[in-house]
Design a protein around this motif. Structure first.
Motif, PDB file in Angstrom:
ATOM      1  N   UNK A   1       0.831  -1.205   0.000  1.00 16.90           N
ATOM      2  CA  UNK A   1       0.000   0.000   0.000  1.00 16.90           C
ATOM      3  C   UNK A   1       0.871   1.263   0.000  1.00 16.90           C
ATOM      4  N   UNK A   2       1.934   1.247   0.811  1.00 15.50           N
ATOM      5  CA  UNK A   2       2.804   2.427   0.886  1.00 15.50           C
ATOM      6  C   UNK A   2       3.588   2.645  -0.413  1.00 15.50           C
ATOM      7  N   UNK A   3       4.077   1.542  -0.976  1.00 13.26           N
ATOM      8  CA  UNK A   3       4.832   1.675  -2.228  1.00 13.26           C
ATOM      9  C   UNK A   3       3.929   2.207  -3.350  1.00 13.26           C
ATOM     10  N   UNK A   4       2.696   1.747  -3.372  1.00 12.45           N
ATOM     11  CA  UNK A   4       1.723   2.254  -4.358  1.00 12.45           C
ATOM     12  C   UNK A   4       1.492   3.744  -4.119  1.00 12.45           C
ATOM     13  N   UNK A   5       1.264   4.087  -2.858  1.00 14.25           N
ATOM     14  CA  UNK A   5       0.923   5.465  -2.517  1.00 14.25           C
ATOM     15  C   UNK A   5       2.021   6.443  -2.913  1.00 14.25           C
ATOM     16  N   UNK A   6       3.281   6.028  -2.708  1.00 13.17           N
ATOM     17  CA  UNK A   6       4.394   6.941  -3.006  1.00 13.17           C
ATOM     18  C   UNK A   6       5.014   6.697  -4.380  1.00 13.17           C
ATOM     19  N   UNK A   7       4.321   5.964  -5.231  1.00 14.91           N
ATOM     20  CA  UNK A   7       4.734   5.785  -6.622  1.00 14.91           C
ATOM     21  C   UNK A   7       5.994   4.962  -6.800  1.00 14.91           C
ATOM     22  N   UNK A   8       6.229   4.002  -5.907  1.00 21.03           N
ATOM     23  CA  UNK A   8       7.463   3.202  -5.989  1.00 21.03           C
ATOM     24  C   UNK A   8       7.180   1.720  -6.280  1.00 21.03           C
ATOM     25  N   UNK A   9       5.926   1.371  -6.507  1.00 20.81           N
ATOM     26  CA  UNK A   9       5.583  -0.039  -6.688  1.00 20.81           C
ATOM     27  C   UNK A   9       6.320  -0.637  -7.904  1.00 20.81           C
ATOM     28  N   UNK A  10       6.390   0.111  -8.995  1.00 23.18           N
ATOM     29  CA  UNK A  10       6.999  -0.427 -10.218  1.00 23.18           C
ATOM     30  C   UNK A  10       8.517  -0.605 -10.086  1.00 23.18           C
ATOM     31  N   UNK A  11       9.122   0.062  -9.118  1.00 24.43           N
ATOM     32  CA  UNK A  11      10.583  -0.052  -8.957  1.00 24.43           C
ATOM     33  C   UNK A  11      10.928  -0.783  -7.656  1.00 24.43           C
TER      34      UNK A  11
ATOM     35  N   UNK B   1      13.354  10.101  -5.224  1.00 22.25           N
ATOM     36  CA  UNK B   1      12.761   8.759  -5.034  1.00 22.25           C
ATOM     37  C   UNK B   1      13.218   8.164  -3.703  1.00 22.25           C
ATOM     38  N   UNK B   2      14.470   8.428  -3.344  1.00 22.98           N
ATOM     39  CA  UNK B   2      14.968   7.928  -2.058  1.00 22.98           C
ATOM     40  C   UNK B   2      14.200   8.581  -0.902  1.00 22.98           C
ATOM     41  N   UNK B   3      13.880   9.872  -1.083  1.00 19.04           N
ATOM     42  CA  UNK B   3      13.121  10.578  -0.050  1.00 19.04           C
ATOM     43  C   UNK B   3      11.713   9.981   0.082  1.00 19.04           C
ATOM     44  N   UNK B   4      11.120   9.636  -1.048  1.00 20.61           N
ATOM     45  CA  UNK B   4       9.794   8.984  -1.001  1.00 20.61           C
ATOM     46  C   UNK B   4       9.874   7.660  -0.254  1.00 20.61           C
ATOM     47  N   UNK B   5      10.955   6.908  -0.528  1.00 17.37           N
ATOM     48  CA  UNK B   5      11.115   5.626   0.168  1.00 17.37           C
ATOM     49  C   UNK B   5      11.340   5.859   1.676  1.00 17.37           C
TER      50      UNK B   5
END
Lengths: 205, 190
Positions: free
Chosen positions: B103-113, B125-129
């Motif tokens: 859910x968190x990876x989807x929310x912050x746009x990181x699911x595909x990576x 992207x690191x900050x989003x993670x």
């Protein structure tokens, strides 16, 4: 069980980091082989087995030191101690996991170093192999604790050898002399001490 | 939630701050402002329990209820986002961590990576993670140090949404305009 699963998760992370970065183990292997090669030419012909054994232990201690200086690189450079310390796991699990990873790197380096020593100098007896295995426990326990201390300090490259090498003297004495019970006693004392004190090394509060 | 009285911090001869009083109720939003080097980061580290104040009294919640984001995103760069969050999910003993991580990876746009190493990511992207890691255990108190650093417009909008959620927030920034309206309390360092 939760303590053990924390240790497993953290050890797996350390091994995975090394598998990806390939920075610690290759340098340890190169170093120990280079040191043994130099010692092979430095030791006078006809020197005794004990003299050669002394050089083996010197090579192993300095190889371990090399590995220990890199043990907390990710935590230091990426500030990961903060994230780990805030997690609700027992902080000694961080030490135990890191010690197990260091132990694995030492064992891997020795799988190469001991046959190389046998080829360059003289055969290796079972007693020496047991002594090396026992020494690894003490080195990993004490070295990991000091490695964590050095991360917090400014002159960390200097601090780790200053703390670790004096503590390695009993290991060399026990290893060269083949005093296995002495090494068992060293391990028992310092594994418990390092396990119990790590909490105070990583936390200011 | 937090009660601090006469907090002071020194590093050797250098005084970082002194006489800091903070009283935060549940749901409060404290905005900490000030120029570089004024003590914002140190205060957040003290509130997180990562540094001990030189003097003063401090009462704060248990560490597992705190989410702390420092200047660095505090993630392992040689691991993937999934490996990082799984590690911290285990350490925080999350029962259904797979679902929460997804859910968190989807929310912050990181699911595909999620299977790519963090070292290949941009700073944003690191900050989003880092934000995913902070939120993983659904903390009651969020301590965020310059959280908008390196975030693009989309990432900043995601952070805006996050700061609007029902939690206690302490946000340190030298660009307060973005969160000014949310602040219920302010602390300005000179």
């Amino acid at each position: 069980m939760t303590y053990l699963s924390d240790v497993v998760a953290l050890t797996r992370k350390d091994l995975l980091l090394e598998l990806r970065a390939k920075e610690t183990l290759p340098s340890m292997l190169l170093f120990v082989l280079a040191a043994l090669t130099i010692f092979h030419f430095a030791l006078p012909r006809g020197a005794g087995h004990t003299a050669a054994l002394g050089l083996l232990w010197s090579a192993l201690i300095f190889t371990a030191l090399l590995g220990l200086t890199r043990a907390f690189v990710a935590e230091r450079e990426q500030g990961m101690f903060d994230a780990l310390v805030l997690a609700p796991c027992d902080r000694s699990a961080i030490w135990l996991a890191k010690s197990l990873a260091v132990l694995a790197f030492l064992a891997a380096a020795e799988v190469v170093a001991l046959p190389a020593f046998a080829a360059f100098f003289s055969g290796i007896g079972g007693r020496t192999v047991v002594a090396v295995a026992l020494a690894d426990l003490g080195i990993a326990a004490v070295g990991t604790l000091f490695g964590a201390m050095a991360v917090a300090g400014r002159a960390r490259e200097l601090l780790l050898p200053l703390l670790f090498l004096p503590m390695a003297i009993p290991i060399v004495v026990g290893g060269v002399g083949g005093y296995l019970w002495f090494l068992v006693l060293y391990d028992a004392i310092f594994v418990v001490l390092a396990w119990a004190t790590f909490e105070y090394v990583v936390a200011e509060v | 939630m937090i009660a601090a009285r006469a907090l002071a911090m020194r590093y050797g001869d250098r005084r970082v701050f002194r006489g800091v009083d903070v009283e935060l109720a549940d749901g409060a939003f404290l905005l900490v402002t000030g120029p570089n080097g004024s003590g914002k980061t140190t205060l957040l580290r003290v509130l997180a329990g990562l540094a001990a104040p030189t003097s003063g009294e401090l009462r704060r919640p248990e560490r597992h209820t705190i989410g702390y984001l420092g200047h660095d995103p505090l993630v392992y760069r040689e691991l993937t986002p999934l490996e990082n969050l799984t590690l911290f999910g285990r350490l925080y003993r999350l029962p259904e961590r797979g679902e929460r991580i997804g859910m968190l990876l989807e929310r912050f746009g990181l699911w595909d990576v999620r299977h790519e190493r963090v070292s290949t990511f941009s700073r944003g992207m690191q900050q989003r993670l880092g934000l995913c890691r902070v939120l993983l255990h659904d903390p009651q108190l969020l301590l965020l140090d310059e959280p908008y650093n390196a975030l693009d417009a989309q990432g900043a909008a995601l952070l805006d949404d996050l700061l609007g959620e029902e939690r206690t927030h302490v946000v340190a920034t030298h660009e307060p305009q973005r969160v000014e309206a949310r602040a219920t309390q302010r602390l300005a360092f000179a």
